[in-house]
Design an enzyme around this catalytic site. Sequence first.
Site, PDB file in Angstrom:
ATOM      1  N   SER A   1       0.713  -1.162  -0.064  1.00  0.00           N
ATOM      2  CA  SER A   1       0.055  -0.045   0.042  1.00  0.00           C
ATOM      3  C   SER A   1       0.868   1.078   0.056  1.00  0.00           C
ATOM      4  CB  SER A   1      -1.016  -0.074   1.221  1.00  0.00           C
ATOM      5  OG  SER A   1      -1.036   1.428   1.639  1.00  0.00           O
ATOM      6  N   LYS A   2       0.697   2.150  -0.992  1.00  0.00           N
ATOM      7  CA  LYS A   2       1.510   3.230  -1.268  1.00  0.00           C
ATOM      8  C   LYS A   2       1.605   4.073   0.056  1.00  0.00           C
ATOM      9  CE  LYS A   2      -1.854   5.970  -3.627  1.00  0.00           C
ATOM     10  NZ  LYS A   2      -2.167   6.759  -4.811  1.00  0.00           N
ATOM     11  N   ARG A   3       0.119   4.282   0.643  1.00  0.00           N
ATOM     12  CA  ARG A   3       0.089   5.011   1.843  1.00  0.00           C
ATOM     13  C   ARG A   3       1.066   4.599   3.040  1.00  0.00           C
ATOM     14  NH1 ARG A   3      -3.792   8.343  -0.401  1.00  0.00           N
ATOM     15  NH2 ARG A   3      -4.896   6.572  -1.457  1.00  0.00           N
TER      16      ARG A   3
END
Length: 505
Positions: A268-270
């Site tokens: 997940s990029k976040r």
Amino acid sequence: MIKRVRVRFAPSPTGGLHMGGVRTALFNYLFAKKHGGDFILRIEDTDQTRFVEGAEEYIINALKWCGIAPNEGVGFGDGPHKPYRQSERKELGIYKTYADKLIGSGHAYYAFDTSQELDEMRKRMEAAKVVAPQYNAITRQNMRNSLTLSEDEVKKLLENGTPYVVRLKVPRNEEIRFQDIIRGWVTVNSSQVDDKVLLKSDGMPTYHLAHIVDDIEMQISHAVRGEEWLPSAPAHILIYRYLGLENEMPLLAHLPLILNPDGNGKISKREARFPVFPLSWKDPREETPYIGYKESGYYPEAFVNILALLGWNPGTNEELFSVEELGKIFDFDRVHKSGAKFDPEKAKWFNQQYLRKKSDAELAEAFKPVLKEKGIVRDDKFIEEFCKLLKEKVQFTHEFWEQGKYVFEMPAHYDEKVITKKWNETSKDLYTKLLTRLENLSNWDAIILHDDFALAQTEIGKLDMQLVRVLITGVAGGPQLFDLLALLGKEESLTRLRTALSKLS
Ligand code: GLU
């Protein structure tokens, strides 16, 4: 006839290209290299609502930085199949021609349902506890489409300019079988496939229709893409079949997912605690920018090497490969079916391996801006020697400063632990004797220093090398002490020793 290998990377410009996307591009690139084929960049921008400013440019720059440039396509030169942006290809009318062909043969139909009617259908199905409500062979019978309306009504609606979409007519209960290069035979029952929209009401094709038309028109031999597209593949097979193109369609290869370090899901990029994008990316819809691999100090060669081993193995224990080497040995027979766990620590290790391959001069070049920013002026030779000494201690160029700043700055403190443990009432006398000895040393290089320290041990008393290091650098660890003294030079080394002796009692 064996087709020429022509593969494409076909991202939608909906954001920055993350490492999973780059891995897809890389495997396409390597496969094309291996077979002396073409690698094409096609921009799939038919979903205008998801268009993100700057994304296309980002994709092009990322591929360039990685050294895996396509030889045809958006940003990389026109070939016989231009344009390579689907929004521009739409203007040529090609998608509509294919959609009309499907309508003509009875495999696609017009659907006039409004969004309200579609909502109602969904609600009715939810109320009836249908798990995955969809527009399909059963539900379409109760909707407003060219299968339920009379020919006259349909004609009238079309003439009136009533908005419509074109949908694929998926049969009710039919086995769809296809082969995937990585997964082998895949069988899906058509009841699990919905009547996909092929043309939207604005006349734009959806991904499903557009990529098929383009893969055919561009004579793509292999469609290599992420696993997330596997569920739509059965619908794609039907489209090819109904167009009479099953024999011409590209072979399919769905690549495994890249999983987060725990192995319990997609990255997940976040949430990721490591870079996810090759280059820093600022999404216009979000506050905080994402820092890229490049800006974190990774070499593109290292980044590509890391990605190559996410989902593929060379069949040996070897781990370090240049992109040229990979282009000779890569093939799909060693691509795995299951997800590949990403290990951020191992990624750093890769960078370290590439850093060690750099010449001292290259490392010095990369480190100079750091010194410049700090207002430190040293000649090239000195900086090169410094990099040579510290090279084994760092994984990134920016770590040279953290690891070796004491070479450029006089110590402000002396490692407390070492001083408390090792400095005693006899120390001052002993190390003052050492100072005098060193002052009289006429040559100053690592070997001479080594030998002189060995002699000093017998003549003036037992020296503690770690303590000497702390007196001169302030810190307890670092590269070989005699190399360090040689780098600092006689004058600087002795000034430091003198200062330390004056501060410690
Ligand atoms: N436009 C699709 C994407 O964004 C391409 C999928 C494919 O390669 O067929 O990933």
